[in-house]
Design a protein around this motif. Structure first.
Motif, mmCIF file in Angstrom:
data_model
loop_
_atom_site.group_PDB
_atom_site.id
_atom_site.type_symbol
_atom_site.label_atom_id
_atom_site.label_comp_id
_atom_site.label_asym_id
_atom_site.label_seq_id
_atom_site.Cartn_x
_atom_site.Cartn_y
_atom_site.Cartn_z
ATOM 1 N N VAL A 1 0.861 -1.186 0.000
ATOM 2 C CA VAL A 1 0.000 0.000 0.000
ATOM 3 C C VAL A 1 0.893 1.231 0.000
ATOM 4 O O VAL A 1 1.933 1.258 0.660
ATOM 5 C CB VAL A 1 -0.920 0.031 1.240
ATOM 6 N N ALA B 1 -5.067 -2.534 2.944
ATOM 7 C CA ALA B 1 -4.603 -3.741 2.253
ATOM 8 C C ALA B 1 -5.735 -4.730 2.044
ATOM 9 O O ALA B 1 -5.775 -5.441 1.031
ATOM 10 C CB ALA B 1 -3.470 -4.396 3.052
ATOM 11 N N ARG C 1 -7.437 -4.623 -1.228
ATOM 12 C CA ARG C 1 -6.675 -4.910 -2.429
ATOM 13 C C ARG C 1 -6.612 -6.416 -2.668
ATOM 14 O O ARG C 1 -5.890 -7.120 -2.019
ATOM 15 C CB ARG C 1 -5.272 -4.360 -2.321
#
Length: 236
Positions: free
Chosen positions: A93, A199, A202
């Motif tokens: 990130v 995170a 993602r």
């Protein structure tokens, strides 16, 4: 799912353990110590406090830069080594996005900023929609003057966030006036739990072997070497 978050991209060090959206433990410090010395002991301490073993970890989130070259490399190398050894997902990130998320929600635009020396900065431009953060432009490296020229035309309040904002506060205020808003000090530091929260959004995870830091510019030593090579060629 048990996550380990690691942020060593700049002078603060932040590590956290999060399980299914619940912070188990977190450490954030700004002591002037080398991350290579204190990062792994901090992780081991958190695992001990949470009565966990490394094998209990199920995913790792790491701040991928930009920031200090050394700091970014330490965090990414540590995260890749752990993820590869434990055979668990690794998610990177932006370090700027991590501190920008501290300012959500904010009615206006959010500018996370790190000093890059010589009147240059690493910066991004984000906007919060509800409890989510959205990137307006890609994180970049450039002059503070250019950044201010780009945001002065935005007809909204501009919130600056990050430890290094104080370095440039006078110039920011002189250019933007009342349009500039400065985040309070609790929002200036990166939080590894915030890193993990980002995170989790993602998917899929990064390829561990292909994952590399995102410096946003080449190191000064490399830039000087390239400059020297061009000068040599020009004399050939």
């Amino acid at each position: 799912m048990i996550w380990l978050g690691i942020d060593t991209a700049n002078s603060p060090l932040s590590v956290a353990l999060v399980e299914d959206g619940r912070i188990l433990c977190e450490q954030t410090s700004t002591f002037a110590r080398t991350h290579s010395i204190q990062a792994m002991p901090a992780i081991e301490r958190l695992l001990s406090e949470a009565s966990l073993r490394p094998s209990d970890l199920e995913a790792i989130a790491v701040s991928e830069g930009p920031g200090s070259y050394t700091g970014v490399r330490i965090g990414v190398t540590l995260a890749k080594t752990l993820a590869w050894t434990l055979k668990i997902p690794l998610v990177g990130v932006s370090s700027l996005e991590v501190i920008a998320a501290n300012a959500v929600p904010f009615e206006g635009v959010i500018v996370p900023l790190f000093d890059a020396r010589r009147e240059n900065v690493y910066c991004g431009l984000y906007k919060s929609k509800g409890d989510r953060l959205h990137r307006i432009w890609e994180d970049r490296h450039g002059t503070l003057e250019q950044l201010l020229e780009d945001v002065v035309c935005i007809d909204q309040p501009v919130l600056f966030v990050g430890m290094d904002v104080e370095i440039h506060k006078t110039k920011i205020s002189a250019t933007l006036g009342d349009q500039a808003v400065f985040a309070p000090f609790p929002q200036q530091l990166p939080r590894a739990s915030q890193l993990i929260s980002l995170a989790e959004q993602r998917i899929p995870a990064s390829d561990i072997h292909q994952f590399v830091p995102n410096y946003r510019r080449i190191p000064e030593a490399e830039a000087n070497w390239m400059k020297e090579q061009k000068q040599v060629k020009s004399h050939d």
